[in-house]
Design an enzyme around this catalytic site. Structure first.
Site, short mmCIF file in Angstrom:
data_model
loop_
_atom_site.label_atom_id
_atom_site.label_comp_id
_atom_site.label_asym_id
_atom_site.label_seq_id
_atom_site.Cartn_x
_atom_site.Cartn_y
_atom_site.Cartn_z
N SER A 48 0.75 -1.27 0.06
CA SER A 48 0.01 -0.12 -0.04
C SER A 48 0.76 1.23 -0.12
CB SER A 48 -1.00 -0.01 1.05
OG SER A 48 -0.29 -0.28 2.52
N GLU A 66 0.28 -12.36 -1.40
CA GLU A 66 -1.06 -12.52 -1.79
C GLU A 66 -1.50 -13.71 -2.48
OE1 GLU A 66 -2.36 -9.03 -3.68
OE2 GLU A 66 -1.91 -7.73 -1.88
N GLU A 125 -8.78 -9.88 3.97
CA GLU A 125 -9.17 -8.68 3.52
C GLU A 125 -10.62 -8.43 3.02
OE1 GLU A 125 -6.21 -6.25 1.74
OE2 GLU A 125 -7.53 -4.46 1.40
#
Ligand code: KIV
Length: 306
Positions: free
Chosen positions: A54, A123, A191
């Site tokens: 991020s 991820e 998430e």
């Protein structure tokens, strides 16, 4: 630190995370991208600091996390690792840096050896499990991340949205979670998924789940630091700002600029003086010249008086 080093701070490891989970303690994680923020979060006692990719959007101004490079991630992870003395620092492996097991081990090694991270995050669920297994077999602590996975925004339809609402999606997220746990990850980020699904996954996994937009049923929570501090121009629905620093910083910058314009910054407290006689000697003028020019010694203390 004392001469004996007896008050040395011990860096947390994945064993501490496992212990917190076993004891039923909820685990807080925050992102950080720089030295001072990491130092403050660490002082606050937050046990996990994620140098998330991020970074790209909230600190570097990119429009997507996929643009973040290994070098950028390593650069910021080094700064965070220097700032955090106790927290476990987790570095996010950026887009395409773990598409093969060999690349994943090589790049994760750079986070651990060169940048000072204690673990890495990747991820993906079933599709990433083989790579996670290769890394954990090589002794690399790995955190998984499923649900909304920003690096796959292209294949997830581009628009940020809650994952796992349908039966098929929920089944596949459950399978993803199991695959990552079996591959040896020490924790997994969930998430943007319905809270009931996140709670069900949490109840079935042997490792802690760290939620973001996934309800209170997770073993811990993670937030992006700029959301927590209210620094961005937009606060996502899943975030709760605990401060409003955007306004505070803007007000401070405006007040400073106004003081500079008015000549009221710096004041005497931010300035220093020298002996007038020394400058007189340097400039070849007499005390009388100075008096005629109307220059007084003023109230500013000399360095020697401070
Ligand atoms: O990059 C990041 O900050 C993350 C968190 C949102 C989990 O992956």
């Amino acid at each position: 630190m004392s001469a004996t080093g007896s008050d040395a701070i011990r860096r947390l490891t994945i064993s501490d995370v496992a212990m917190m989970h076993a004891e039923g303690r909820r685990i807080a994680m925050l992102t950080a991208y720089d030295f001072p923020t990491a130092q403050i979060i660490d002082e606050a006692g937050v046990p996990l600091i994620l140098v998330g990719d991020s970074l790209g959007q909230v600190a570097l101004g990119y429009d997507s996390t996929v643009r973040v490079t290994m070098e950028e991630m390593l650069h910021h992870t080094r700064a965070v690792a220097r700032g955090a003395r106790r927290a476990l620092v987790i570095g996010d492996l950026p887009f395409l840096s773990y598409s093969t097991s060999a690349a994943a081990i090589e790049n994760a090694g750079r986070f651990l050896r060169d940048a000072g991270a204690g673990a890495v995050k990747v991820e993906g669920g079933v599709r990433t499990a083989r790579v996670v297994e290769a890394m954990t077999s090589a002794g690399i602590p790995v955190m998984g991340h499923i649900g909304w996975t920003p690096q796959s925004e292209g294949s997830l339809g581009g628009k940020v949205k809650v994952q796992g609402r349908t039966r098929d999606q929920a089944r596949s997220l459950l399978a993803d979670a199991h695959a990552i746990a079996q591959a040896g990850a020490f924790a997994i980020v969930l998430e943007l998924m319905p809270e009931q699904l996140a709670a069900a996954i949490t109840a079935r996994l042997p490792i802690p789940t760290i939620g973001i937009g996934a309800g209170t049923g997770c073993s811990g929570q993670v937030q992006v630091i700029t959301d927590l501090l209210g620094m961005g121009d937009f606060i996502p629905r899943h975030a709760r700002p605990y401060a409003r620093l955007r306004g505070t910083i803007r007000d401070a910058a405006m007040a400073y600029a106004a003081d500079v314009a008015a000549g009221t910054f710096p004041g005497p407290e931010q300035s220093s003086r020298m002996e007038d006689g020394v400058l007189d000697a340097v400039l070849g003028r007499s005390r009388e010249d100075r008096a005629e020019a109307g220059m007084s010694s003023g109230p500013i203390p000399l360095d020697r008086d401070l």
